[in-house]
Design an enzyme around this catalytic site. Structure first.
Site, PDB file in Angstrom:
ATOM      1  N   GLU A  52       0.809  -1.222   0.000  1.00  0.00           N
ATOM      2  CA  GLU A  52       0.000   0.000   0.000  1.00  0.00           C
ATOM      3  C   GLU A  52       0.842   1.273   0.000  1.00  0.00           C
ATOM      4  O   GLU A  52       0.419   2.308  -0.509  1.00  0.00           O
ATOM      5  CB  GLU A  52      -0.967   0.012   1.184  1.00  0.00           C
ATOM      6  CG  GLU A  52      -2.126  -0.972   1.062  1.00  0.00           C
ATOM      7  CD  GLU A  52      -1.774  -2.372   1.558  1.00  0.00           C
ATOM      8  OE1 GLU A  52      -0.584  -2.633   1.865  1.00  0.00           O
ATOM      9  OE2 GLU A  52      -2.704  -3.211   1.630  1.00  0.00           O
ATOM     10  N   PHE A 114     -11.969  -7.528  13.508  1.00  0.00           N
ATOM     11  CA  PHE A 114     -10.883  -7.981  12.645  1.00  0.00           C
ATOM     12  C   PHE A 114     -10.473  -6.864  11.681  1.00  0.00           C
ATOM     13  O   PHE A 114     -11.308  -6.268  11.022  1.00  0.00           O
ATOM     14  CB  PHE A 114     -11.316  -9.222  11.855  1.00  0.00           C
ATOM     15  CG  PHE A 114     -10.265  -9.695  10.900  1.00  0.00           C
ATOM     16  CD1 PHE A 114      -9.042 -10.158  11.365  1.00  0.00           C
ATOM     17  CD2 PHE A 114     -10.487  -9.663   9.530  1.00  0.00           C
ATOM     18  CE1 PHE A 114      -8.056 -10.583  10.474  1.00  0.00           C
ATOM     19  CE2 PHE A 114      -9.509 -10.088   8.645  1.00  0.00           C
ATOM     20  CZ  PHE A 114      -8.288 -10.544   9.112  1.00  0.00           C
ATOM     21  N   GLN A 115      -9.201  -6.573  11.617  1.00  0.00           N
ATOM     22  CA  GLN A 115      -8.634  -5.533  10.757  1.00  0.00           C
ATOM     23  C   GLN A 115      -9.266  -4.165  11.000  1.00  0.00           C
ATOM     24  O   GLN A 115      -9.405  -3.360  10.091  1.00  0.00           O
ATOM     25  CB  GLN A 115      -8.719  -5.932   9.277  1.00  0.00           C
ATOM     26  CG  GLN A 115      -7.830  -7.144   9.002  1.00  0.00           C
ATOM     27  CD  GLN A 115      -7.553  -7.374   7.533  1.00  0.00           C
ATOM     28  OE1 GLN A 115      -8.392  -7.082   6.688  1.00  0.00           O
ATOM     29  NE2 GLN A 115      -6.380  -7.923   7.244  1.00  0.00           N
ATOM     30  N   LYS A 164     -17.772  -0.932   5.644  1.00  0.00           N
ATOM     31  CA  LYS A 164     -18.239  -1.868   4.624  1.00  0.00           C
ATOM     32  C   LYS A 164     -19.763  -1.834   4.458  1.00  0.00           C
ATOM     33  O   LYS A 164     -20.269  -1.944   3.341  1.00  0.00           O
ATOM     34  CB  LYS A 164     -17.777  -3.288   4.984  1.00  0.00           C
ATOM     35  CG  LYS A 164     -17.863  -4.242   3.812  1.00  0.00           C
ATOM     36  CD  LYS A 164     -17.134  -5.549   4.103  1.00  0.00           C
ATOM     37  CE  LYS A 164     -17.231  -6.497   2.907  1.00  0.00           C
ATOM     38  NZ  LYS A 164     -16.565  -7.779   3.177  1.00  0.00           N
ATOM     39  N   MET A 481      24.379   8.923   2.177  1.00  0.00           N
ATOM     40  CA  MET A 481      24.143  10.188   2.867  1.00  0.00           C
ATOM     41  C   MET A 481      24.419  10.048   4.361  1.00  0.00           C
ATOM     42  O   MET A 481      24.982  10.935   4.997  1.00  0.00           O
ATOM     43  CB  MET A 481      22.695  10.635   2.622  1.00  0.00           C
ATOM     44  CG  MET A 481      22.368  12.009   3.145  1.00  0.00           C
ATOM     45  SD  MET A 481      23.386  13.283   2.393  1.00  0.00           S
ATOM     46  CE  MET A 481      22.328  13.875   1.086  1.00  0.00           C
TER      47      MET A 481
HETATM   48  C1  LIG Z   1      18.394  14.578   1.735  1.00  0.00           C
HETATM   49  C2  LIG Z   1      17.665  15.856   1.448  1.00  0.00           C
HETATM   50  C3  LIG Z   1      18.375  17.018   1.224  1.00  0.00           C
HETATM   51  C4  LIG Z   1      17.715  18.199   0.875  1.00  0.00           C
HETATM   52  N1  LIG Z   1      18.459  19.280   0.547  1.00  0.00           N
HETATM   53  C5  LIG Z   1      17.844  20.351  -0.009  1.00  0.00           C
HETATM   54  C6  LIG Z   1      18.578  21.426  -0.555  1.00  0.00           C
HETATM   55  O1  LIG Z   1      19.803  21.447  -0.563  1.00  0.00           O
HETATM   56  N2  LIG Z   1      17.901  22.443  -1.125  1.00  0.00           N
HETATM   57  C7  LIG Z   1      16.530  22.459  -1.181  1.00  0.00           C
HETATM   58  O2  LIG Z   1      15.963  23.392  -1.743  1.00  0.00           O
HETATM   59  N3  LIG Z   1      15.819  21.470  -0.633  1.00  0.00           N
HETATM   60  C8  LIG Z   1      16.432  20.411  -0.080  1.00  0.00           C
HETATM   61  N4  LIG Z   1      15.675  19.372   0.399  1.00  0.00           N
HETATM   62  C9  LIG Z   1      14.208  19.497   0.383  1.00  0.00           C
HETATM   63  C10 LIG Z   1      13.700  20.232   1.613  1.00  0.00           C
HETATM   64  O3  LIG Z   1      13.673  19.345   2.705  1.00  0.00           O
HETATM   65  C11 LIG Z   1      12.279  20.798   1.383  1.00  0.00           C
HETATM   66  O4  LIG Z   1      11.418  19.774   0.981  1.00  0.00           O
HETATM   67  C12 LIG Z   1      12.234  21.848   0.317  1.00  0.00           C
HETATM   68  O5  LIG Z   1      13.303  22.745   0.441  1.00  0.00           O
HETATM   69  C13 LIG Z   1      10.935  22.617   0.419  1.00  0.00           C
HETATM   70  O6  LIG Z   1      10.662  23.239  -0.782  1.00  0.00           O
HETATM   71  P1  LIG Z   1       9.752  24.534  -0.869  1.00  0.00           P
HETATM   72  O7  LIG Z   1      10.230  25.581   0.061  1.00  0.00           O
HETATM   73  O8  LIG Z   1       9.679  24.870  -2.305  1.00  0.00           O
HETATM   74  O9  LIG Z   1       8.355  24.134  -0.274  1.00  0.00           O
HETATM   75  P2  LIG Z   1       7.221  23.085  -0.621  1.00  0.00           P
HETATM   76  O10 LIG Z   1       7.296  22.002   0.381  1.00  0.00           O
HETATM   77  O11 LIG Z   1       7.166  22.720  -2.046  1.00  0.00           O
HETATM   78  O12 LIG Z   1       5.990  23.981  -0.203  1.00  0.00           O
HETATM   79  C14 LIG Z   1       5.369  24.836  -1.107  1.00  0.00           C
HETATM   80  C15 LIG Z   1       5.048  26.178  -0.473  1.00  0.00           C
HETATM   81  O13 LIG Z   1       4.259  26.891  -1.435  1.00  0.00           O
HETATM   82  C16 LIG Z   1       2.981  27.160  -0.924  1.00  0.00           C
HETATM   83  N5  LIG Z   1       2.001  26.954  -1.986  1.00  0.00           N
HETATM   84  C17 LIG Z   1       1.433  25.804  -2.401  1.00  0.00           C
HETATM   85  N6  LIG Z   1       0.592  26.032  -3.413  1.00  0.00           N
HETATM   86  C18 LIG Z   1       0.624  27.354  -3.651  1.00  0.00           C
HETATM   87  C19 LIG Z   1      -0.027  28.208  -4.574  1.00  0.00           C
HETATM   88  N7  LIG Z   1      -0.902  27.742  -5.481  1.00  0.00           N
HETATM   89  N8  LIG Z   1       0.232  29.531  -4.528  1.00  0.00           N
HETATM   90  C20 LIG Z   1       1.104  30.036  -3.596  1.00  0.00           C
HETATM   91  N9  LIG Z   1       1.754  29.275  -2.714  1.00  0.00           N
HETATM   92  C21 LIG Z   1       1.528  27.950  -2.739  1.00  0.00           C
HETATM   93  C22 LIG Z   1       2.771  26.233   0.242  1.00  0.00           C
HETATM   94  O14 LIG Z   1       1.871  26.807   1.166  1.00  0.00           O
HETATM   95  C23 LIG Z   1       4.196  26.078   0.785  1.00  0.00           C
HETATM   96  O15 LIG Z   1       4.504  27.121   1.662  1.00  0.00           O
HETATM   97  C24 LIG Z   1      16.311  18.214   0.797  1.00  0.00           C
HETATM   98  C25 LIG Z   1      15.598  17.059   1.067  1.00  0.00           C
HETATM   99  C26 LIG Z   1      16.258  15.877   1.362  1.00  0.00           C
HETATM  100  C27 LIG Z   1      15.450  14.639   1.590  1.00  0.00           C
HETATM  101  C1  LIG Z   2      12.527   5.571   5.207  1.00  0.00           C
HETATM  102  C2  LIG Z   2      13.809   6.253   5.545  1.00  0.00           C
HETATM  103  N1  LIG Z   2      14.649   5.699   6.463  1.00  0.00           N
HETATM  104  C3  LIG Z   2      15.810   6.304   6.768  1.00  0.00           C
HETATM  105  C4  LIG Z   2      16.168   7.478   6.161  1.00  0.00           C
HETATM  106  C5  LIG Z   2      17.498   8.156   6.516  1.00  0.00           C
HETATM  107  N2  LIG Z   2      18.391   8.178   5.327  1.00  0.00           N
HETATM  108  C6  LIG Z   2      18.499   9.280   4.556  1.00  0.00           C
HETATM  109  S1  LIG Z   2      19.507   9.043   3.242  1.00  0.00           S
HETATM  110  C7  LIG Z   2      19.846   7.469   3.718  1.00  0.00           C
HETATM  111  C8  LIG Z   2      20.776   6.597   2.904  1.00  0.00           C
HETATM  112  C9  LIG Z   2      20.274   6.335   1.545  1.00  0.00           C
HETATM  113  O1  LIG Z   2      21.099   5.407   0.927  1.00  0.00           O
HETATM  114  P1  LIG Z   2      20.978   5.121  -0.616  1.00  0.00           P
HETATM  115  O2  LIG Z   2      19.562   4.941  -1.007  1.00  0.00           O
HETATM  116  O3  LIG Z   2      21.872   4.004  -0.975  1.00  0.00           O
HETATM  117  O4  LIG Z   2      21.447   6.479  -1.295  1.00  0.00           O
HETATM  118  P2  LIG Z   2      22.875   7.221  -1.279  1.00  0.00           P
HETATM  119  O5  LIG Z   2      22.833   8.236  -0.196  1.00  0.00           O
HETATM  120  O6  LIG Z   2      23.926   6.204  -1.082  1.00  0.00           O
HETATM  121  O7  LIG Z   2      22.918   7.870  -2.625  1.00  0.00           O
HETATM  122  C10 LIG Z   2      19.159   7.145   4.898  1.00  0.00           C
HETATM  123  C11 LIG Z   2      19.268   5.847   5.575  1.00  0.00           C
HETATM  124  C12 LIG Z   2      15.261   8.018   5.236  1.00  0.00           C
HETATM  125  N3  LIG Z   2      15.494   9.175   4.611  1.00  0.00           N
HETATM  126  N4  LIG Z   2      14.107   7.391   4.925  1.00  0.00           N
END
Ligand SMILES: Cc1cc2nc3c(=O)[nH]c(=O)nc-3n(C[C@H](O)[C@H](O)[C@H](O)COP(=O)(O)OP(=O)(O)OC[C@H]3O[C@@H](n4cnc5c(N)ncnc54)[C@H](O)[C@@H]3O)c2cc1C
Ligand SMILES: Cc1ncc(C[n+]2csc(CCOP(=O)(O)OP(=O)(O)O)c2C)c(N)n1
Lengths: 583, 187
Positions: A52, A114-115, A164, A481
């Site tokens: 799911e 159940f469930q 259901k 990472m």
């Molecule tokens: C490992 C990892 C590393 C990351 N590193 C980075 C990084 O280096 N740089 C980076 O940028 N991000 C990074 N991120 C992502 C980060 O965590 C956030 O998800 C991201 O920065 C949020 O993007 P955003 O500010 O565009 O907001 P979003 O989460 O896309 O939110 C959208 C915003 O716009 C508003 N909005 C929605 N619809 C409308 C509309 N129609 N009109 C006006 N406003 C609207 C919402 O209210 C909200 O405030 C990383 C994520 C991971 C998993």
């Molecule tokens: C469901 C979940 N568990 C744990 C993490 C923490 N986490 C972030 S990056 C990462 C490693 C990812 O490894 P891989 O997919 O091999 O990518 P790589 O960083 O090596 O490119 C982990 C464990 C996460 N983001 N999501």
């Protein structure tokens, strides 16, 4: 205009009336009446996933790549709890979803049947809204309202829990037009505020557009208007991870992604600007770094449809509550009617400065020897696929950041990644959802081997529905990472960040009837990628890459934008003190 | 709670006019939240406060418009001005919420709470309890030879003060309703 029908039939009828083409789901006892109705019609396709969580991520991929809401259908209890990660993911990334869950019959609710699970209770904090429908007469109206709520204002996932007996009982079907709703978020921005922003734009010497996922959420018109505004003003533009593609990567004013792993020039521009124009971004902590050092000398404007995003973490001077497309249209009109003024000289100096930052070449890396650098793999992937009708999804980790840095996006809705929740296991099912929506497109999931394994069972789904999704795995045999953080923060004690006992990905692909390709030689990479692209069917591409490459640039947690790390030689003692506690 | 100074400042409903300068001062605010009377709406509101780590000093809820299917939740909360703005914005985006009013800053308002006090005692303390109840306009709603139940309405501060005075006189139990509040005047 009210017709009588069973609740189960209403579900299907409402989906048809709402223009739904695909439902991703998994059956079980509590949704059998709905599955029975799905069986007896041909308008809606049902995709049987293998878990799911996969259904919800697939629906997310479908939604993000089409701009339409995604729909998932799962059974009660474990079906519903398996959907929770996907719901939370969609909530944080503002993805419109309608998730339908079966529930035990109303007369058994509360008896630990159940469930049985308290699905609305469990999902209340991870949905934009949810409903438990106890009367068949209210079911159709609730379904229609669900679509309205999921897609209006700031989009998000909604859930309808349907017992259901409500599915079996007969009731009146309410048409969508008959449904009254009080939920109508404001889309037009305050004209005074918009004028104030236009004035600030006229005099700014160091302006920057900081755009985000909200531009994508707002629809294609918003991206169009943004491009017009950027072209007309000549201001530099950066974007968050979530907003990539709203402005084309090949555009003249593009200075790359910002944030923790964003480009040096983008982060420096944010730090030194005198006018920051945030368009649909939410000052996420991956962006701001240390709050008290965040862009200390700028006037900040923020266009956002959600009042709770404004002034949440960063105080802004010009808040504009409204939809991006509506506000940008007014902003363009106001700015044009005031004479299309900008400070040309200031801007030209600003661009000189930005070009100096660009010259640092923050993404430079060396591809030498016989081992593929992950950056190189992505650069080749970009080169060989950019002319295709291409959609990219990712998993979570270093590969995700490199994909954001090295792939270029020319249009919105082409880039699907889990930003807010950072859900490993998102990318593969999301690619399935994207391919369902765009059967002829080239859909690539850039993955890490660890993330990919989290939802690998969906290979069965890809095979069953003939979805030629390309799984491009950058295999560093590490939780890369995590390993990088342990190197920088935990004295190189690599606690459980190995990917041990990995499968033979080629054999794994073949076991499902898919194609497996392995590549470890930089010289063979192009041919291998071409083989992947041209193969008509799902491909598992096991790209063996350098195991200890770190992802740079990097703003360590708790540091300011101008304290970026650019490479391994600059990492000594990089993260200390309060920053240690941050994630 | 009564020791806190409530700063009355200007703000309005539009995000554009959010208070410009955020301070670190903790303020107590009374919010009136008009909601659709749906199952789960209270859980949503409470979940918001617990999930995001906001404080609830007092919370009351009751249906106020049977035909219109509306309930009113009155919440007394506290936080810095920025947190208070955030709480209001977060409440405002709950789909079942129709309106959020900050009674603390939107002009003058009246606030009342009802409480029941059980005081057990004999002799002088019993007489003193009755005397104080009289001063506080508390009514006796139940009495035995050794106990009273007083009913008192007023601001939360008044009830706090009454509780403090009753403490040495044999106060056994208090039941409070939480705050009900309305803006003064015709709107
Ligand atoms: C490992 C990892 C590393 C990351 N590193 C980075 C990084 O280096 N740089 C980076 O940028 N991000 C990074 N991120 C992502 C980060 O965590 C956030 O998800 C991201 O920065 C949020 O993007 P955003 O500010 O565009 O907001 P979003 O989460 O896309 O939110 C959208 C915003 O716009 C508003 N909005 C929605 N619809 C409308 C509309 N129609 N009109 C006006 N406003 C609207 C919402 O209210 C909200 O405030 C990383 C994520 C991971 C998993
Ligand atoms: C469901 C979940 N568990 C744990 C993490 C923490 N986490 C972030 S990056 C990462 C490693 C990812 O490894 P891989 O997919 O091999 O990518 P790589 O960083 O090596 O490119 C982990 C464990 C996460 N983001 N999501």
């Amino acid at each position: 205009m009210t017709k009588a029908m069973t609740g189960a039939k209403m579900v299907v009828q409402a989906l048809i009336d709402q223009g739904v083409e695909v439902v991703f789901g998994y059956p079980g006892g509590a949704v059998l009446p709905i599955y029975d109705e799905i069986f007896q019609q041909n308008s809606i396709k049902h995709v049987l996933v293998r878990h799911e969580q996969g259904a919800v991520h697939a629906a997310e991929g479908y939604a993000r790549s089409t701009g339409k809401p995604g729909v998932a259908l799962v059974t009660s209890g474990p079906g519903a709890t398996n959907a929770v990660t996907g719901l939370t993911d969609a909530l944080l990334d503002s993805i419109p979803l309608i998730v339908l869950t079966g529930q035990v019959p109303t007369f058994m609710i509360g008896s630990d049947a159940f469930q049985e699970a308290d699905t609305v209770g469990i999902t209340r904090p991870c949905t934009k809204h949810n409903w438990l429908v106890k009367e068949t007469d209210k079911l159709a109206a609730t379904l229609h309202e669900a679509f309205h709520v999921a897609t209006s204002g700031r989009p998000g996932p909604v859930l309808i829990d349907i017992p259901k007996d409500v599915q079996f009982a007969t009731g009146k079907y309410t048409q969508a037009q008959q449904v009254e709703t009080h939920y109508n978020p404001q889309v037009k921005g305050d004209l005074d505020a918009i004028t104030e922003l236009a004035k600030a734009m006229e005099t700014a010497k160091r302006p920057v557009f900081y755009t985000g996922g909200g531009v994508i959420n707002s629809g294609p018109a918003a991206s169009q208007l943004l491009r017009e505004l950027v072209a007309a003003t000549g201001f530099p533009i950066t974007s968050t991870l979530m907003g990539l593609g709203a402005y084309p990567a090949s555009g003249d004013s593009w200075i790359g992604m910002l944030g923790m792993h964003g480009l040096y020039e983008a982060n420096m521009a944010m730090h030194d600007c005198d006018l920051m124009i945030n368009i649909g971004a939410r000052f996420d902590d991956r962006i701001t770094g240390r709050l008290d050092a965040f862009s200390p000398n700028s006037t900040k404007a923020h266009i956002d449809i959600d009042a709770s995003s404004i002034n949440k973490v960063i105080h802004v001077d010009i808040p504009i509550l409204g939809d991006v497309a509506h506000v940008l249209e007014d902003l363009l009109n106001v700015w044009k009617s005031r004479g299309r003024k900008t400070d040309k000289e200031g801007l030209s100096n600003w661009w000189d400065q930005i070009n100096k930052w660009k010259a640092v070449g923050c993404l430079n890396y060396k591809q030498e020897g016989k081992i593929i650098k992950p950056q190189y793999a992505l650069q080749r992937l970009e080169e060989l696929t950019k002319k295709h009708d291409r959609y990219v999804t990712t998993e979570v980790g270093q590969h995700q950041m490199w994909a954001a840095q090295f792939l270029g996006f020319e249009d919105p809705n082409r880039w699907m990644t889990s930003g807010g929740l950072g859900t490993m296991g998102y990318g593969f099912p999301a690619s399935i959802g994207v391919q369902m929506a765009h059967p002829d497109a080239l859909v690539i999931n850039v993955a890490g081997e660890a993330s990919w394994l989290m939802n690998m069972q969906e290979l069965g789904t890809a095979m069953q529905y003939n979805l030629p999704v390309k799984q491009f795995i950058l295999n560093n045999e590490r939780l890369g990472m995590v390993r990088q953080w342990q190197q920088l923060l935990h004295g190189e004690r690599y606690s459980s960040s190995w990917s041990e006992s990995l499968p033979d990905f080629v054999k794994l692909a073949e076991a499902f009837g898919a194609k497996g390709i392995q590549c470890h030689d930089p010289d063979a990479l192009d041919d291998a990628i071409m083989e992947m692209i041209t193969y008509d069917g799902p491909v598992l591409f096991d790209c063996l890459v350098e195991k200890h490459e770190n992802c740079f640039p990097m703003i360590p947690s708790g540091k300011a934008h101008n304290e970026m790390l650019l490479g391994d030689d600059s990492t000594e003692g990089a993260i200390q003190g309060a920053g240690e506690a941050l994630v | 709670m009564s020791a806190l100074k409530i700063k009355k400042g200007a703000t309005s409903h539009s995000a554009y006019n959010l208070r410009p300068n955020y301070s670190d001062t903790i303020e107590q605010h009374t919010l009136a939240v008009l909601v659709e009377n749906e199952p789960g709406v209270l859980a949503r509101v409470i979940g918001l406060f617990s999930g995001r780590g906001y404080n609830i000093d007092s919370l009351t809820v009751a249906e106020v418009d049977h035909l219109g299917h509306r309930s009113r939740i009155t919440i007394v909360t506290r936080g810095t001005p920025q947190i208070i703005e955030q709480i209001k914005a977060q409440l405002g985006r709950i789909v079942d919420v129709h309106k959020v009013n900050d009674l603390t800053v939107e002009g003058a308002s009246v606030e009342r709470e009802l409480a029941l006090f059980k005081v057990v005692g004999k002799g002088d303390s019993r007489i003193e309890a009755i005397r104080l109840a009289d001063i506080f306009r508390a009514n006796v709603v139940d009495s035995t030879l050794e106990s009273f139940v007083f009913e008192i309405t007023g601001t939360s501060e008044k009830i706090d003060a009454f509780a403090e005075l009753m403490q040495p006189l044999g106060l056994e139990e208090i039941a409070r309703t939480g705050v009900a509040a309305l803006a003064r005047g015709s709107t």
